[in-house]
Design a protein around this motif. Structure first.
Motif, mmCIF file in Angstrom:
data_model
loop_
_atom_site.group_PDB
_atom_site.id
_atom_site.type_symbol
_atom_site.label_atom_id
_atom_site.label_comp_id
_atom_site.label_asym_id
_atom_site.label_seq_id
_atom_site.Cartn_x
_atom_site.Cartn_y
_atom_site.Cartn_z
ATOM 1 N N UNK A 70 65.979 -91.207 -26.489
ATOM 2 C CA UNK A 70 64.851 -90.494 -27.090
ATOM 3 C C UNK A 70 64.963 -88.993 -26.857
ATOM 4 N N UNK A 71 64.531 -88.263 -27.839
ATOM 5 C CA UNK A 71 64.322 -86.815 -27.709
ATOM 6 C C UNK A 71 62.818 -86.593 -27.745
ATOM 7 N N UNK A 72 62.244 -86.223 -26.611
ATOM 8 C CA UNK A 72 60.792 -86.140 -26.497
ATOM 9 C C UNK A 72 60.189 -85.178 -27.508
ATOM 10 N N UNK A 73 60.888 -84.102 -27.802
ATOM 11 C CA UNK A 73 60.361 -83.113 -28.749
ATOM 12 C C UNK A 73 60.278 -83.711 -30.150
ATOM 13 N N UNK A 74 61.315 -84.444 -30.564
ATOM 14 C CA UNK A 74 61.303 -85.070 -31.888
ATOM 15 C C UNK A 74 60.286 -86.200 -31.964
ATOM 16 N N UNK A 75 60.222 -87.012 -30.909
ATOM 17 C CA UNK A 75 59.323 -88.162 -30.914
ATOM 18 C C UNK A 75 57.874 -87.728 -30.910
ATOM 19 N N UNK A 76 57.599 -86.629 -30.230
ATOM 20 C CA UNK A 76 56.216 -86.159 -30.153
ATOM 21 C C UNK A 76 55.681 -85.784 -31.519
ATOM 22 N N UNK A 77 56.554 -85.362 -32.389
ATOM 23 C CA UNK A 77 56.130 -85.014 -33.744
ATOM 24 C C UNK A 77 55.898 -86.246 -34.607
ATOM 25 N N UNK A 78 56.288 -87.386 -34.108
ATOM 26 C CA UNK A 78 56.123 -88.648 -34.850
ATOM 27 C C UNK A 78 55.488 -89.682 -33.924
ATOM 28 N N UNK A 79 54.162 -89.693 -33.819
ATOM 29 C CA UNK A 79 53.489 -90.603 -32.888
ATOM 30 C C UNK A 79 53.779 -92.078 -33.144
ATOM 31 N N UNK A 80 54.171 -92.435 -34.346
ATOM 32 C CA UNK A 80 54.446 -93.833 -34.650
ATOM 33 C C UNK A 80 55.604 -94.402 -33.855
ATOM 34 N N UNK A 81 56.516 -93.542 -33.393
ATOM 35 C CA UNK A 81 57.667 -94.012 -32.626
ATOM 36 C C UNK A 81 57.227 -94.611 -31.295
ATOM 37 N N UNK A 82 56.389 -93.890 -30.547
ATOM 38 C CA UNK A 82 55.928 -94.396 -29.251
ATOM 39 C C UNK A 82 55.060 -95.636 -29.425
ATOM 40 N N UNK A 83 54.270 -95.665 -30.489
ATOM 41 C CA UNK A 83 53.467 -96.863 -30.743
ATOM 42 C C UNK A 83 54.356 -98.077 -30.980
ATOM 43 N N UNK A 84 55.446 -97.866 -31.727
ATOM 44 C CA UNK A 84 56.385 -98.961 -31.983
ATOM 45 C C UNK A 84 57.027 -99.435 -30.687
ATOM 46 N N UNK A 85 57.464 -98.500 -29.835
ATOM 47 C CA UNK A 85 58.137 -98.867 -28.596
ATOM 48 C C UNK A 85 57.205 -99.607 -27.644
ATOM 49 N N UNK A 86 55.975 -99.124 -27.530
ATOM 50 C CA UNK A 86 55.008 -99.786 -26.643
ATOM 51 C C UNK A 86 54.675 -101.184 -27.152
ATOM 52 N N UNK A 87 54.464 -101.297 -28.465
ATOM 53 C CA UNK A 87 54.167 -102.618 -29.032
ATOM 54 C C UNK A 87 55.360 -103.562 -28.878
ATOM 55 N N UNK A 88 56.560 -103.034 -29.066
ATOM 56 C CA UNK A 88 57.792 -103.820 -28.899
ATOM 57 C C UNK A 88 57.891 -104.347 -27.470
ATOM 58 N N UNK A 89 57.665 -103.459 -26.508
ATOM 59 C CA UNK A 89 57.732 -103.863 -25.102
ATOM 60 C C UNK A 89 56.654 -104.887 -24.769
ATOM 61 N N UNK A 90 55.462 -104.693 -25.311
ATOM 62 C CA UNK A 90 54.362 -105.643 -25.069
ATOM 63 C C UNK A 90 54.710 -107.027 -25.598
ATOM 64 N N UNK A 91 55.344 -107.072 -26.773
ATOM 65 C CA UNK A 91 55.745 -108.357 -27.347
ATOM 66 C C UNK A 91 56.779 -109.049 -26.480
ATOM 67 N N UNK A 92 57.746 -108.301 -25.962
ATOM 68 C CA UNK A 92 58.773 -108.891 -25.103
ATOM 69 C C UNK A 92 58.176 -109.437 -23.818
ATOM 70 N N UNK A 93 57.220 -108.731 -23.243
ATOM 71 C CA UNK A 93 56.557 -109.224 -22.023
ATOM 72 C C UNK A 93 55.798 -110.509 -22.321
#
Length: 388
Positions: free
Chosen positions: A229-252
């Motif tokens: 991840x590049x934090x500067x790029x990801x911060x401009x696209x909030x959907x990326x972190x939402x996808x990663x958190x939801x992905x991790x939640x599903x795996x758990x």
């Protein structure tokens, strides 16, 4: 699903049938019922035979060792069969969800599209492990069933002795007797019970391996995505972190569901293996012939193999999920805003405790548990030797 399906074919059943697939034939249900019925009866028949055995001619410790060791395999197989049927709806639900999350089907967010799933690596690793295990169990099945009749035939044809009616295990049947028909019937019943036992042990082991391989592939992808991840790029696209958190939640959640299905099986496997490995060892050193030692060595190796199979898969699964913690931490989150830092902190805190399989919270499924089982079995072995 190649090797799990092979195990189900050996058991003559398709427990994870989708609505559009054909139902098992009547012949398959009959063959399955015969195998499962013999497997269930095996547990009672061996106990009855042990109770009515004359203890003045054979040492009671040897009787307990022989009966308990083979009974352990029958109990483990029966547990696998029960788990697979009791949780068949849950297993089918997880299979369908994993299919929806499979690479090419899951819509990955554009921030992670440069990361490739290592499908071939995990598939080949899993397939090789299941193939080796299948070869071993098929070899053990053949040796276990051929040794008794092979020994009797050699004594009869080579040495000219009377043909002795030897069985795979000391199991009581209502028709037991020294006639060819009764002997053949008892022998075939034990062949069917051992085939069903091997099939369901393999089916349970391979379904677990299939699930964990899929989960390892997803955890590996998520860890490499977080690391890149590049934090500067990801911060401009909030959907990326939402996808990663939801992905991790599903795996758990999927890990919790898988553990819920198999934790009873883990408890039975570990408890039975701890005692049965000891009893198999006692039967080997206390047996009256080399042939009996070889027969019980096959059983000993069977317990070691399927216990190692479970613990090794659990251990490498935990190691893969543990990569998330360092992967989430070691990227340039410090260049982002406080809001981004709080968001990535959610993943870091969740990943601080790796996902792992538990045997009802008594012990985790890992190689450390496998070593503890071996240590406890050796202690029991020295205790039984002292009794002898």
């Amino acid at each position: 699903m190649e090797f799990p399906n092979l195990a189900f074919k050996l058991a003559f059943i398709k427990p994870f049938r989708r609505p559009h697939e054909t139902k098992p034939t009547i012949l398959a249900w009959i063959l399955f019922s015969i195998g499962a019925g013999n497997l269930v009866y095996q547990n009672f028949g061996m106990l009855i035979a042990m109770i009515f055995t004359k203890n003045d001619s054979i040492d009671i410790v040897l009787i307990i060792s022989e009966t308990g060791s083979i009974l352990g395999l029958a109990m483990v197989a029966l547990c696998k069969m029960t788990i697979l049927f009791a949780y068949r709806k849950d297993i089918l639900s997880i299979l369908e969800e994993l299919e929806n999350y499979f690479p090419g089907v899951l819509k990955v967010h554009r921030c992670c599209r440069r990361i490739q799933y290592r499908v071939k690596y995990f598939a080949e690793f899993s397939r090789k492990m299941m193939k080796i295990t299948t070869i071993f169990f098929m070899f053990a099945f053949l040796v276990y069933n051929l040794i008794p009749v092979g020994q009797s035939l050699i004594e009869w044809l080579v040495f000219g002795l009377h043909f002795q009616y030897r069985y795979q295990s000391n199991t009581w049947y209502p028709w037991n007797g020294n006639t060819v028909i009764r002997y053949t019937l008892s022998y075939v019943c034990q062949v069917y019970s051992s085939l069903a036992g091997v099939a369901f042990i393999m089916a349970g082991e391979f379904m677990l391996c299939f699930f964990l391989t899929q989960m390892r592939m997803h955890f590996d992808f998520l860890a490499r995505a977080l690391e890149s991840l590049d934090a500067v790029e990801v911060e401009a696209d909030p959907g990326c972190m939402n996808f990663l958190i939801q992905y991790h939640t599903t795996l758990i959640r999927l890990t919790t569901e898988i553990n819920h299905i198999f934790n009873i099986s883990f408890c039975v496997n570990f408890a039975t293996s701890s005692v049965a490995i000891c009893l198999m060892g006692c039967s080997m050193v206390m047996g009256i012939s080399l042939i009996s030692a070889v027969r019980y060595s096959i059983g000993l190796l069977s317990f070691l193999v399927f216990t190692l199979f479970i613990c090794y898969n659990g251990s490498i699964f935990t190691q893969t999920s543990a990569k998330l913690h360092s992967a989430a931490f070691y990227h340039n989150w410090y260049d982002a805003s406080p809001k981004y830092r709080k968001t990535i902190l959610i993943i870091i805190m969740r990943a601080a405790k790796p996902s792992e399989l538990q045997a009802y919270k008594f012990s985790k499924v890992s190689m450390e548990t496998f070593m503890d089982i071996l240590k406890f079995s050796y202690k029991l072995f020295t205790f039984f030797r002292a009794m002898e």
